[in-house]
Design a protein around this motif. Structure first.
Motif, PDB file in Angstrom:
ATOM      1  N   PRO A  43      48.199   2.058  28.877  1.00 35.43           N
ATOM      2  CA  PRO A  43      48.799   3.423  28.485  1.00 35.43           C
ATOM      3  C   PRO A  43      49.278   3.198  27.112  1.00 35.43           C
ATOM      4  O   PRO A  43      49.990   2.286  26.676  1.00 35.43           O
ATOM      5  CB  PRO A  43      49.794   3.723  29.535  1.00 35.43           C
ATOM      6  N   PRO A  44      49.091   4.213  26.146  1.00 36.24           N
ATOM      7  CA  PRO A  44      48.359   5.446  26.324  1.00 36.24           C
ATOM      8  C   PRO A  44      47.112   5.422  26.041  1.00 36.24           C
ATOM      9  O   PRO A  44      46.338   6.530  25.924  1.00 36.24           O
ATOM     10  CB  PRO A  44      49.152   6.482  25.182  1.00 36.24           C
ATOM     11  N   GLN A  49      45.385   7.727  35.910  1.00 33.25           N
ATOM     12  CA  GLN A  49      46.394   8.834  36.517  1.00 33.25           C
ATOM     13  C   GLN A  49      45.858   9.108  37.785  1.00 33.25           C
ATOM     14  O   GLN A  49      44.947   9.791  38.262  1.00 33.25           O
ATOM     15  CB  GLN A  49      46.467   9.950  35.505  1.00 33.25           C
ATOM     16  N   THR A  54      41.917   7.874  32.237  1.00 31.91           N
ATOM     17  CA  THR A  54      42.098   8.710  31.354  1.00 31.91           C
ATOM     18  C   THR A  54      42.785   7.810  30.001  1.00 31.91           C
ATOM     19  O   THR A  54      42.861   6.526  29.939  1.00 31.91           O
ATOM     20  CB  THR A  54      43.202  10.024  31.749  1.00 31.91           C
ATOM     21  N   GLY A  55      43.325   8.639  29.224  1.00 30.99           N
ATOM     22  CA  GLY A  55      43.903   7.914  27.804  1.00 30.99           C
ATOM     23  C   GLY A  55      43.283   8.363  26.493  1.00 30.99           C
ATOM     24  O   GLY A  55      41.972   8.870  26.587  1.00 30.99           O
ATOM     25  N   PHE A  56      43.830   7.875  25.485  1.00 27.39           N
ATOM     26  CA  PHE A  56      43.292   8.396  24.130  1.00 27.39           C
ATOM     27  C   PHE A  56      41.816   7.914  24.151  1.00 27.39           C
ATOM     28  O   PHE A  56      40.747   8.484  23.595  1.00 27.39           O
ATOM     29  CB  PHE A  56      44.229   7.692  22.947  1.00 27.39           C
ATOM     30  N   GLU A  59      39.211   9.555  26.533  1.00 24.82           N
ATOM     31  CA  GLU A  59      38.983  10.908  25.889  1.00 24.82           C
ATOM     32  C   GLU A  59      38.135  10.935  24.648  1.00 24.82           C
ATOM     33  O   GLU A  59      37.196  11.575  24.482  1.00 24.82           O
ATOM     34  CB  GLU A  59      40.102  11.816  25.769  1.00 24.82           C
ATOM     35  N   ASN A 190      55.169   4.244  23.687  1.00 25.53           N
ATOM     36  CA  ASN A 190      54.800   4.927  25.012  1.00 25.53           C
ATOM     37  C   ASN A 190      55.779   4.419  26.010  1.00 25.53           C
ATOM     38  O   ASN A 190      56.247   5.274  26.865  1.00 25.53           O
ATOM     39  CB  ASN A 190      53.121   4.981  25.132  1.00 25.53           C
ATOM     40  N   LEU A 242      43.300  14.401  19.730  1.00 24.76           N
ATOM     41  CA  LEU A 242      43.733  13.670  20.906  1.00 24.76           C
ATOM     42  C   LEU A 242      44.490  12.729  20.519  1.00 24.76           C
ATOM     43  O   LEU A 242      45.363  12.363  21.382  1.00 24.76           O
ATOM     44  CB  LEU A 242      42.101  12.935  21.236  1.00 24.76           C
ATOM     45  N   SER A 243      44.514  12.245  19.491  1.00 26.87           N
ATOM     46  CA  SER A 243      45.492  11.316  18.785  1.00 26.87           C
ATOM     47  C   SER A 243      47.200  11.973  18.797  1.00 26.87           C
ATOM     48  O   SER A 243      47.926  11.172  19.530  1.00 26.87           O
ATOM     49  CB  SER A 243      45.325  10.917  17.219  1.00 26.87           C
ATOM     50  N   LYS A 245      47.892  14.202  21.083  1.00 29.19           N
ATOM     51  CA  LYS A 245      48.075  14.449  22.190  1.00 29.19           C
ATOM     52  C   LYS A 245      48.685  13.163  22.950  1.00 29.19           C
ATOM     53  O   LYS A 245      49.806  13.334  23.449  1.00 29.19           O
ATOM     54  CB  LYS A 245      46.898  14.792  23.009  1.00 29.19           C
ATOM     55  N   TYR A 246      48.145  12.008  22.537  1.00 22.39           N
ATOM     56  CA  TYR A 246      48.478  10.599  23.356  1.00 22.39           C
ATOM     57  C   TYR A 246      49.800  10.022  22.344  1.00 22.39           C
ATOM     58  O   TYR A 246      50.693   9.358  22.984  1.00 22.39           O
ATOM     59  CB  TYR A 246      47.641   9.882  23.527  1.00 22.39           C
TER      60      TYR A 246
END
Ligand code: ARG
Length: 254
Positions: A43-44, A49, A54-56, A59, A190, A242-243, A245-246
Motif C-alpha cells: 500500500p498505497p 482491501q 486496489t491501489g494507485f 487503478e 502512507n 488517482l495520484s 487520491k492515494y
C-alpha cells in the motif's frame, strides 16, 4: 532406446520453452484481454482491501488498459516471482513498483516510468536520518527490492534482514527487531498516516528511482502501447486524480 526418446522429448520441450514468444500487442488485442501481475501487499500502490485488489497502480493499470481497448485479468503473486513470470509468458505485464535498474533491464523491457520516488530511511524515534547513520545498524528491507540492493552497498551495516513482504519489514522495525527499515517514500508516508501513533519516523533518502511497468524482454509492440496509454491518462487528468487520491500529490516524474 526408451531413454533416448525421453531425452529427445526433454530437449524438444526446452527448445519450445526457450523460443516461446511473448504475445505481441496485436495478439493481445485479438484475444481481447491482457493479463497483468502485481503483488497486492504494497500500500498505497497495490494492496488488498478485503478480497479486492486496489491501489494507485491497480487503478492506473485499469485506466491504461481501458485506453488500450482491452479487458484486464489480474494475477497477484509474491514480489520476487513477478519478473520471472514474464520470461515464462505467464502474464503480459507487471506493475508492482519496480524501479528501473540496469540489472533488471537485462531481463525485462521497461516502459516509460509511471512515477518517480526513492528509498527513505525509517527508524522508531527518528534518530537515524542519513545513510552514514545506518553504520552498525540492523536494517529491514523487502527481499529482491532496490532497498535491499542499496542497503547492501553501504559499507558499515551490521545486518540486512530480508522479508518477502515489505509490510513485514515495517513490522520488524515497529516491534524492535531491527533498528531501521528502508522503503519507498510514499509507502512510508502512507504507513505513518494510517498509524499515526506507531513508532515510525521518516529520515532522508538513501537513493532515488524511476518506477515503471515491465513487459517481456523485447516485447516492443506491447511496450509502445503501454507508453501511449500512460501518456493518455497523464494528459486527460486521470493520472492526477488517482495520484492525489492515494498520495495526496501528483507523483509523476518531472
Ligand atoms: N521500488 C522498489 C523496487 O524496485 C520496491 C518495489 C516493491 N514492490 C512491491 N510490490 N512490493 O524494488
Amino acid at each position: 532406446m526408451k531413454s533416448l526418446k525421453h531425452l529427445l522429448v526433454v530437449v524438444a520441450g526446452l527448445v519450445v520453452g526457450m523460443t516461446a514468444q511473448a504475445r505481441t500487442f496485436e495478439e493481445i488485442k485479438a484475444s481481447g484481454k491482457i493479463i497483468v501481475a502485481t503483488e497486492g501487499a504494497y500500500p498505497p500502490f497495490n494492496f488488498f482491501q478485503g478480497s479486492k485488489l486496489t491501489g494507485f497502480e491497480v487503478e492506473l493499470a485499469e485506466a491504461m488498459v481501458k485506453k488500450m481497448g482491452l479487458a484486464l485479468e489480474w494475477k497477484a503473486l509474491s514480489f520476487d516471482a513477478l519478473l520471472a513470470g514474464l520470461r515464462q509468458d505467464r502474464w503480459d505485464m507487471v506493475i508492482a513498483s519496480f524501479g528501473i535498474t540496469e540489472e533488471r533491464a537485462k531481463a525485462v523491457t521497461f516502459t516509460n516510468p509511471h512515477y518517480c520516488s526513492g528509498g527513505v530511511i525509517v527508524s522508531r524515534d527518528g534518530s537515524i536520518r542519513t545513510p552514514d547513520m545506518l553504520a552498525g545498524k540492523t536494517v529491514a528491507v523487502q527481499t529482491g527490492s532496490t532497498y535491499m540492493e542499496n542497503v547492501k552497498k553501504l559499507p558499515n551495516i551490521k545486518e540486512v534482514k530480508n522479508f518477502p513482504q515489505d509490510t513485514d519489514a515495517r513490522a520488524a522495525l515497529m516491534n524492535g527487531r531491527v533498528d531501521a527499515w528502508v522503503s519507498d517514500r510514499f509507502v512510508v508516508k502512507n504507513a505513518i498516516e494510517s498509524n499515526p501513533n506507531a513508532p515510525l519516523k521518516q529520515g532522508g533518502y538513501l537513493f532515488v528511482e524511476k518506477v515503471a511497468t515491465a513487459v517481456k524482454k523485447g516485447n516492443s509492440s506491447l511496450a509502445a502501447a503501454v507508453d501511449k496509454a500512460l501518456a493518455e491518462v497523464m494528459a486527460d487528468g486521470t493520472y492526477k486524480t488517482l495520484s492525489e487520491k492515494y498520495m495526496k500529490e501528483d507523483i509523476r516524474c518531472q
